[in-house]
Design an enzyme around this catalytic site. Structure first.
Site, PDB file in Angstrom:
ATOM      1  N   ASN A 148       1.030  -1.988  -5.683  1.00 43.85           N
ATOM      2  CA  ASN A 148       1.037  -2.828  -4.478  1.00 43.85           C
ATOM      3  C   ASN A 148       1.754  -4.170  -4.665  1.00 43.85           C
ATOM      4  O   ASN A 148       2.248  -4.746  -3.703  1.00 43.85           O
ATOM      5  CB  ASN A 148      -0.371  -2.997  -3.899  1.00 43.85           C
ATOM      6  CG  ASN A 148      -1.325  -3.668  -4.840  1.00 43.85           C
ATOM      7  OD1 ASN A 148      -1.056  -3.779  -6.034  1.00 43.85           O
ATOM      8  ND2 ASN A 148      -2.437  -4.124  -4.306  1.00 43.85           N
ATOM      9  N   GLU A 247      -8.817  -6.044 -13.465  1.00 42.05           N
ATOM     10  CA  GLU A 247      -8.726  -6.520 -12.077  1.00 42.05           C
ATOM     11  C   GLU A 247      -8.785  -5.293 -11.194  1.00 42.05           C
ATOM     12  O   GLU A 247      -7.794  -4.556 -11.080  1.00 42.05           O
ATOM     13  CB  GLU A 247      -7.416  -7.286 -11.855  1.00 42.05           C
ATOM     14  CG  GLU A 247      -7.292  -8.559 -12.663  1.00 42.05           C
ATOM     15  CD  GLU A 247      -8.279  -9.638 -12.266  1.00 42.05           C
ATOM     16  OE1 GLU A 247      -8.872  -9.557 -11.173  1.00 42.05           O
ATOM     17  OE2 GLU A 247      -8.472 -10.574 -13.072  1.00 42.05           O
ATOM     18  N   CYS A 281      -5.850  -5.840  -2.853  1.00 42.66           N
ATOM     19  CA  CYS A 281      -7.266  -5.847  -3.234  1.00 42.66           C
ATOM     20  C   CYS A 281      -7.973  -7.008  -2.555  1.00 42.66           C
ATOM     21  O   CYS A 281      -9.180  -7.000  -2.390  1.00 42.66           O
ATOM     22  CB  CYS A 281      -7.383  -5.963  -4.741  1.00 42.66           C
ATOM     23  SG  CYS A 281      -6.404  -7.315  -5.388  1.00 42.66           S
ATOM     24  N   GLU A 455      -7.371 -13.805 -14.285  1.00 42.53           N
ATOM     25  CA  GLU A 455      -5.931 -13.985 -14.499  1.00 42.53           C
ATOM     26  C   GLU A 455      -5.505 -15.263 -13.803  1.00 42.53           C
ATOM     27  O   GLU A 455      -6.023 -15.609 -12.743  1.00 42.53           O
ATOM     28  CB  GLU A 455      -5.160 -12.784 -13.942  1.00 42.53           C
ATOM     29  CG  GLU A 455      -5.470 -11.517 -14.726  1.00 42.53           C
ATOM     30  CD  GLU A 455      -4.566 -10.346 -14.387  1.00 42.53           C
ATOM     31  OE1 GLU A 455      -4.236 -10.168 -13.201  1.00 42.53           O
ATOM     32  OE2 GLU A 455      -4.180  -9.611 -15.315  1.00 42.53           O
TER      33      GLU A 455
HETATM   34  P1  NAP Z   1      -4.551   3.190  -9.734  1.00 40.24           P
HETATM   35  O1  NAP Z   1      -4.442   4.560  -9.218  1.00 40.24           O
HETATM   36  O2  NAP Z   1      -5.781   2.792 -10.426  1.00 40.24           O
HETATM   37  O3  NAP Z   1      -3.267   2.976 -10.667  1.00 40.24           O
HETATM   38  C1  NAP Z   1      -3.009   1.757 -11.302  1.00 40.24           C
HETATM   39  C2  NAP Z   1      -2.229   2.013 -12.581  1.00 40.24           C
HETATM   40  O4  NAP Z   1      -3.012   2.788 -13.460  1.00 40.24           O
HETATM   41  C3  NAP Z   1      -0.933   2.776 -12.369  1.00 40.24           C
HETATM   42  O5  NAP Z   1       0.026   2.296 -13.268  1.00 40.24           O
HETATM   43  C4  NAP Z   1      -1.331   4.193 -12.736  1.00 40.24           C
HETATM   44  O6  NAP Z   1      -0.257   4.993 -13.180  1.00 40.24           O
HETATM   45  C5  NAP Z   1      -2.279   3.927 -13.882  1.00 40.24           C
HETATM   46  N1  NAP Z   1      -3.201   5.018 -14.143  1.00 40.24           N
HETATM   47  C6  NAP Z   1      -3.645   5.976 -13.306  1.00 40.24           C
HETATM   48  N2  NAP Z   1      -4.511   6.795 -13.948  1.00 40.24           N
HETATM   49  C7  NAP Z   1      -4.606   6.322 -15.223  1.00 40.24           C
HETATM   50  C8  NAP Z   1      -5.339   6.730 -16.354  1.00 40.24           C
HETATM   51  N3  NAP Z   1      -6.172   7.769 -16.343  1.00 40.24           N
HETATM   52  N4  NAP Z   1      -5.201   6.025 -17.498  1.00 40.24           N
HETATM   53  C9  NAP Z   1      -4.380   4.966 -17.541  1.00 40.24           C
HETATM   54  N5  NAP Z   1      -3.655   4.526 -16.505  1.00 40.24           N
HETATM   55  C10 NAP Z   1      -3.779   5.203 -15.341  1.00 40.24           C
HETATM   56  O7  NAP Z   1      -4.393   2.102  -8.585  1.00 40.24           O
HETATM   57  P2  NAP Z   1      -3.249   1.992  -7.481  1.00 40.24           P
HETATM   58  O8  NAP Z   1      -3.521   3.043  -6.477  1.00 40.24           O
HETATM   59  O9  NAP Z   1      -1.921   1.932  -8.117  1.00 40.24           O
HETATM   60  O10 NAP Z   1      -3.532   0.535  -6.894  1.00 40.24           O
HETATM   61  C11 NAP Z   1      -4.470   0.306  -5.916  1.00 40.24           C
HETATM   62  C12 NAP Z   1      -5.769  -0.228  -6.478  1.00 40.24           C
HETATM   63  O11 NAP Z   1      -5.520  -1.400  -7.264  1.00 40.24           O
HETATM   64  C13 NAP Z   1      -6.723  -0.689  -5.403  1.00 40.24           C
HETATM   65  O12 NAP Z   1      -8.038  -0.262  -5.687  1.00 40.24           O
HETATM   66  C14 NAP Z   1      -6.659  -2.208  -5.457  1.00 40.24           C
HETATM   67  O13 NAP Z   1      -7.789  -2.858  -4.986  1.00 40.24           O
HETATM   68  C15 NAP Z   1      -6.424  -2.426  -6.901  1.00 40.24           C
HETATM   69  N6  NAP Z   1      -5.813  -3.748  -7.124  1.00 40.24           N
HETATM   70  C16 NAP Z   1      -6.592  -4.723  -7.674  1.00 40.24           C
HETATM   71  C17 NAP Z   1      -6.065  -5.981  -7.876  1.00 40.24           C
HETATM   72  C18 NAP Z   1      -6.901  -7.051  -8.486  1.00 40.24           C
HETATM   73  O14 NAP Z   1      -6.330  -8.036  -8.939  1.00 40.24           O
HETATM   74  N7  NAP Z   1      -8.223  -6.940  -8.545  1.00 40.24           N
HETATM   75  C19 NAP Z   1      -4.738  -6.257  -7.526  1.00 40.24           C
HETATM   76  C20 NAP Z   1      -3.971  -5.245  -6.966  1.00 40.24           C
HETATM   77  C21 NAP Z   1      -4.535  -3.984  -6.780  1.00 40.24           C
HETATM   78  P3  NAP Z   1       0.480   6.004 -12.165  1.00 40.24           P
HETATM   79  O15 NAP Z   1       1.029   5.182 -11.095  1.00 40.24           O
HETATM   80  O16 NAP Z   1       1.503   6.635 -13.033  1.00 40.24           O
HETATM   81  O17 NAP Z   1      -0.589   6.963 -11.694  1.00 40.24           O
END
Ligand code: NAP
Length: 474
Positions: A148, A247, A281, A455
């Site tokens: 995102n 995060e 998020c 962060e």
């Molecule tokens: P995600 O599915 O958790 O993926 C995030 C990262 O983790 C991607 O690089 C993904 O790789 C990798 N990943 C997926 N499965 C993994 C595994 N089993 N082991 C290690 N790495 C793995 O999240 P997203 O859909 O990209 O992002 C949306 C989420 O991020 C939302 O829940 C949002 O709230 C959260 N977010 C939080 C913050 C914060 O600061 N708190 C900021 C932004 C977003 P691939 O893409 O290759 O699957």
């Protein structure tokens, strides 16, 4: 030139296995990107280990100057980064420029923090020995980022890691790896030595990251993404007792009291809801409006949302680009259908357009019932879900009734009441009469299942440092 290969030890590496990156506005393939294996991960960690030895030994001022140069270079190229962010993520140009600026600011902030890893020297009260406390680089760090914010979620980790003296391997999201790859030549130009920062896109995230978490040289895992993946990584980090920075997801409440200034509340809601078209998020997920002002607030918010122009984010006149992929768009549509089936009213939007691109219109739902799925899960799209309240105690209870605790927003014309409510909200961050809390100079992070660690701010660099205490007599 667009880079699409792995970046290891300061050079580009092709792989036989590759995956496509899609433009969400056109559904066309933008690039075919190299997919890293565990062998590549070993090479990246070797490079980071070698580079870190020299980097950690440099003076804080020398590290600071490289980071400062990275900020200058990125600031001079914001348009280029914004264009690429829009192409691979879909967000509108205005959001992409906002992200690029925010991303660059982490280099400036941590250039300033690099020289302020303050320690302590004092007398032990009983023994009279000296207590010396200092912070040292923690070791190699594995960084994993979501789609995102393809630039900012990376720089928010790279900049403090480098300021602290650590080498890193970063695994960007598969939907959006191009921006992080594009950053690497800039870091080289800024003076980051080869091997200190390595980028490994991969379509086998789980295996790749798990392998790195079990390498004895790795000491830190810093992740931004969903709570589910965060839990998996925490389990993987346990085997070597790594320092985790997590995060994770959010479910932000936004509360509008009857004494709120209406212009401020509408402007703040638009920011909290529509920055990054709700794919954040920090996005306001549950909006609680005092019953006395609900009709006016609903009308004005619906007018503002309906006035936004939806389209290909590359067109500078567009306010709202497409969602990142079909699954995200479909999930948003399901949240709306579920809420409507349970009694919510569609005030504007609510129907995804036909044709190419993962578009969903800005939507306002009123009378959203407590049992709607979108009240409990992140909507992650341009849908404002409105509920009403009368009693302050009741709205505080409802706002806190979630396993998440990232950010909340409060709008009130009475500063004393506003602050009192803020303090009772179980959230890592609260916006008071503001719809935007993200700031490189402030500690970003959540309570409960929204994460661990912070962060930005002074705390951000400490995530990449270990505290050492020396008990000394002389
Ligand atoms: P995600 O599915 O958790 O993926 C995030 C990262 O983790 C991607 O690089 C993904 O790789 C990798 N990943 C997926 N499965 C993994 C595994 N089993 N082991 C290690 N790495 C793995 O999240 P997203 O859909 O990209 O992002 C949306 C989420 O991020 C939302 O829940 C949002 O709230 C959260 N977010 C939080 C913050 C914060 O600061 N708190 C900021 C932004 C977003 P691939 O893409 O290759 O699957």
């Amino acid at each position: 030139m667009q880079h699409t290969d792995l970046y290891i030890n300061g050079s580009w590496h092709q792989t036989p296995d590759r995956f496509d990156v899609i433009n969400p506005a056109t559904e066309e393939v933008l690039a075919s990107v190299a997919s890293a294996t565990t062998t590549d991960a070993d090479a990246a960690l070797d490079a980071a280990e070698a580079a870190m030895a020299d980097w950690a030994a440099r003076t804080p001022r020398q590290r600071s100057e490289v980071l400062r140069r990275a900020w200058e270079l990125m600031t001079a190229r914001l348009e280029d980064f914004a264009r690429l962010i829009t192409l691979e993520n879909g967000k509108a140009r205005v959001d992409a420029m906002g992200e690029a600026t925010y991303a660059a600011e982490f280099f400036r902030w941590f250039a300033e923090e690099a020289v302020r890893a303050d320690g302590l020297i004092t007398h032990a009260p009983s023994s009279g020995a000296r207590i010396i406390v200092q912070h040292k680089p923690a070791g190699l760090a594995v960084l994993i980022t979501p789609w995102n914010y393809p630039a900012a979620m990376g720089t928010r980790k790279i900049a403090p890691a480098l300021a602290a003296g650590c080498g890193v391997v970063i695994k960007p999201a598969s939907e959006t790896p191009l921006t992080m790859l594009a950053l690497m030549p800039l870091l080289e130009e800024a003076g980051v030595p080869p091997g200190l920062v390595n980028v490994l896109p991969s379509r086998r995230a789980g295996a790749l990251v798990n392998h790195m978490l079990h390498d004895p040289r790795v000491r830190v895992v810093s992740f931004t993404g969903s709570t589910g993946v965060g839990r998996t990584l925490l389990k993987g980090a346990a085997d070597q007792v790594l320092k985790p920075a997590m995060e994770l997801g959010g479910n932000a409440p936004l509360i509008v009291f009857d004494d709120a200034d209406m212009d401020t509340a509408i402007e703040g809601t638009m920011l909290a809801k529509m920055r990054n078209l709700g794919e954040a998020c920090t996005a306001a997920n549950r909006i609680y409006v005092h019953e006395a002002i609900a009709p006016e607030y609903t009308r004005r918010l619906s007018e503002a949302m309906a006035a936004l122009k939806v389209g290909d984010g590359s067109d500078p006149s567009v306010d709202v680009g497409p969602l990142v992929n079909a699954a995200t768009r479909d999930k948003v549509a399901e949240f709306v259908a579920d809420a409507v089936a349970k009694g919510a009213k569609v005030e504007c939007g609510g129907v995804a357009p036909e044709g190419k691109g993962y578009f969903y219109p800005p939507t306002v739902l009123s009378n959203v019932p407590e049992n709607a799925d979108g009240v409990h899960d992140e909507i992650f799209g341009p849908v404002a879900a409105l509920q009403t309240f009368i009693d302050t105690e009741d709205v505080i209870r409802r706002a806190n009734d979630t396993e998440y605790g990232l950010v909340a927003y409060v709008f009130s014309g009475d500063f004393k009441r506003g602050l009192q409510v803020c303090e009772r909200l179980d959230y890592g961050m609260v916006g008071l009469n503001r719809g935007l809390v993200s700031d490189p100079a402030a500690p970003f992070g959540g309570t409960k299942q929204s994460g661990l660690g912070r962060e930005g701010g002074h705390e951000g660099m400490l995530e990449f440092m270990e505290t050492q205490y020396i008990s000394a007599s002389w």
